[in-house]
Design an enzyme around this catalytic site. Sequence first.
Site, PDB file in Angstrom:
ATOM      1  N   LYS A  49      -5.682   3.164   9.454  1.00  0.00           N
ATOM      2  CA  LYS A  49      -4.760   4.148   8.868  1.00  0.00           C
ATOM      3  C   LYS A  49      -5.264   5.571   9.088  1.00  0.00           C
ATOM      4  O   LYS A  49      -4.481   6.485   9.394  1.00  0.00           O
ATOM      5  CB  LYS A  49      -4.586   3.867   7.375  1.00  0.00           C
ATOM      6  CG  LYS A  49      -3.827   2.573   7.080  1.00  0.00           C
ATOM      7  CD  LYS A  49      -3.753   2.300   5.589  1.00  0.00           C
ATOM      8  CE  LYS A  49      -2.993   1.004   5.307  1.00  0.00           C
ATOM      9  NZ  LYS A  49      -2.909   0.686   3.868  1.00  0.00           N
TER      10      LYS A  49
ATOM     11  N   SER B 139       0.796  -1.230   0.000  1.00  0.00           N
ATOM     12  CA  SER B 139       0.000   0.000   0.000  1.00  0.00           C
ATOM     13  C   SER B 139       0.829   1.280   0.000  1.00  0.00           C
ATOM     14  O   SER B 139       0.267   2.373  -0.006  1.00  0.00           O
ATOM     15  CB  SER B 139      -0.942   0.003   1.216  1.00  0.00           C
ATOM     16  OG  SER B 139      -0.203  -0.024   2.420  1.00  0.00           O
TER      17      SER B 139
END
Length: 806
Positions: A757, A714
């Site tokens: 996140k 990611s």
Amino acid sequence: MDESKKARSGDKKKEKAVAGILPHSNKPARVPLIAVPSHPVFPGMFIPIVLISDSDMKAIDYAMKGNGIIALFVLNDKFLEKNNNNAQQKLIIDYSKDIYSVGVTGKIIKKINLPDGGYNIFVSTFDRIKFVKVVLNDKFPIIEIDYLKQIPVRKDDIQSKAVYGSILLRTKEIFAHRKMPEVQLNMVNIEDKGKLCDIVASTISSSKNDHQIVLETLNVKDRLKKVLELIYEELNLIEIQNKIAKGIQERLEKQQKEFFLKEQLKAIKAELGIGDKKSSDLEKLKTKLKALELKGEPLEVVEKELEKFSLLETSSAEYIVVRNYLELITELPWRDFKINFDKLDLQKSKKILDKTHYGMNEVKDRIIEYISVLKLRKTQKGAIILLVGPPGVGKTSIGAAIAKVLRTKFFRFSVGGMRDESEIKGHRRTYVGALPGKIIQGLRITKTNSPVFLIDEVDKISASSYGDPFSVLLEVLDPEQNVRFRDHYLDLPFDISNVFFILTANSVETIPRPLLNRMEIIEISGYIDNEKIEIARKYLIPKVLSENGVDKDSLKFQSSSLVQIAQEYARDNGVRNFEKYLNKIVRKVARKLIENTEVKSYQISNDNLEEYVGVPVFRKESMPNAMYSGMVMGLAWTNYGGSTLMIETVKTESKVGGIKLTGRLGDVMKESANIAYTYVNSIKGDLSISKSFFEKNIIHLHIPEGATPKDGPSAGITIASAFISLALNKVVRPHLAMTGELSLTGNVMMIGGLKEKIIAAKRSGVEHIIVPKANRVDLEEIPTNIKSGINFYLVDNMREVIKLLF
């Protein structure tokens, strides 16, 4: 003229006599009819008949006012079947169809009135008669009848004499077997062969149809043959009955003998003071096993094991093995445990779940749905759910709450680090110290076949030479197979399809795909700071105060102290570390309360928090004081929650271009860096980056905290953005972070752990986050209070990211 009529009338009477019908003479041609549902009645009998219908009783009253003669006919089988064998008074009888055509006449000898209003009459029967027609059917039927004449046997008929002799001999055998009185034996010794047939037929337990055939047979020779057939059938029946009775008698005698000998043996042992442990164990086991009402294979195995057990000496090693095996069978819930579906209340269930656990709405909704299905189906059905999430979020403890809601038992076992499949499926009994597996042990402990089973840490199973526990779980969790689950130790099919299985894992990466396909996966994300503080107030603080014996008035927490614990001490996604620090504080307060009895209350604030829990474990995350070209903040996800990831790049001159990676990066992240390098190099012309930048410089990419392993795809767009920032010598906009996987052609692909996140980004003061457009649904599902204060940009191509960088 009159003489010719008389002649013709005489001729008709002769014709009737030849056809087996007697002229009426002085016998009544019209008589009341009584239809009986039982067997046919023969001439020459004296029988009792109970009558309850109004029409029958009126017919009897009518007959007794005259000559007392009645006609007895039997209702046929078609009529009785049609009316469920009920010949009650309200039924409508069509006498031309519903009775047999041949019956008998009888004279009423005596009538007795019954207490319920009916009659009990005694009738002496005489002649065979044939039903002609109903002449009157007002309150009871009066019918016209013809008298039937039997055809006698010729005196010189040797065959009939032989049949007659056989009937006499065999009938006496029947009477002897039936132990009938001598009076009835003497009745057989009559010369009238037709009458003999009637008497014998009436004493044989043949069917109604057979009796009716005998009654309708006017030829005595044929009647003799028919009766002899019925006699032989009766003798065969008697022989079979005698064999059965003899077998039963022999078994009873054997049982009585065994019982007598056992009682004698017990008495002798009691007299000598010798205890019989084996007999005691055997009797207890037999009693328990009988109560189980086993069938099929389990019953066969139990009988064999009991027989083996009875032959073993108590001193032998196998005695203990067999006894333990049989005791296991007696303690398992073979019968279905019925849930009272009416007592399952959705509102109460929701309250119980909310009282014990904060949040976890998807899990709670799934349980409420399960209860709703149970109430609608009214039948039990298991479920298989996998809870995936970081440690300390309540995956394990929710199992006990679910069991409470379902009003059943709870059993938990951990498979973390398990390498031996026998732990789940049991050891074979041939091994010393063999035990059943965890599944059967759980059923034995809970004593129900529909408990809640929680299998903890399923992602930490490891295969070995002792087998693969994952493969065993495939059988346990497969609805097609767990109906007949076979444990190695028990070695009998056992139905575990009603068990509610809950499995927990921190990650699904190590779980085989076939096993995942058998489970409903529910992801439980970590808690943000506000949620942790709420959980601490509602659940953790009352719990730790109670466990440590501290009164709630003796210790107070300021809200700011709880925020500081969440941010600087217990930053993990769960609340386990939060609880540890609360416990630490309460224990220190408990000590102070004992050492200094004058102080009755303490308060925890930011000023004195370090006194109780020490210096902060984590530094407060924030954006760097100064940003440089080549620096971009990324977002990462771990099993312990989200975190920010600062990507740093610098260039160094070199004759040959290239890329250098440091910061303990994993293989996937290294590939992401190479893809980003190649992609940016491929579009350098579009970005006005000089050709020499990549050809004459080595780009060094570093991610700080080099001791911590880092991996995952990611960070692709973050690394590419750092390369672009470095190449253009431009600093990215302040308070910007991003996450997204980058393909070689510049597409931005979906990532995971978005909620965690975003929480980490918010904690660090991020105001702008770039997210893959493919994660739109995930973003919409995140609560508004987490997203507040942050601007989100959804992109599906790296060129869109570049527009947002500066």
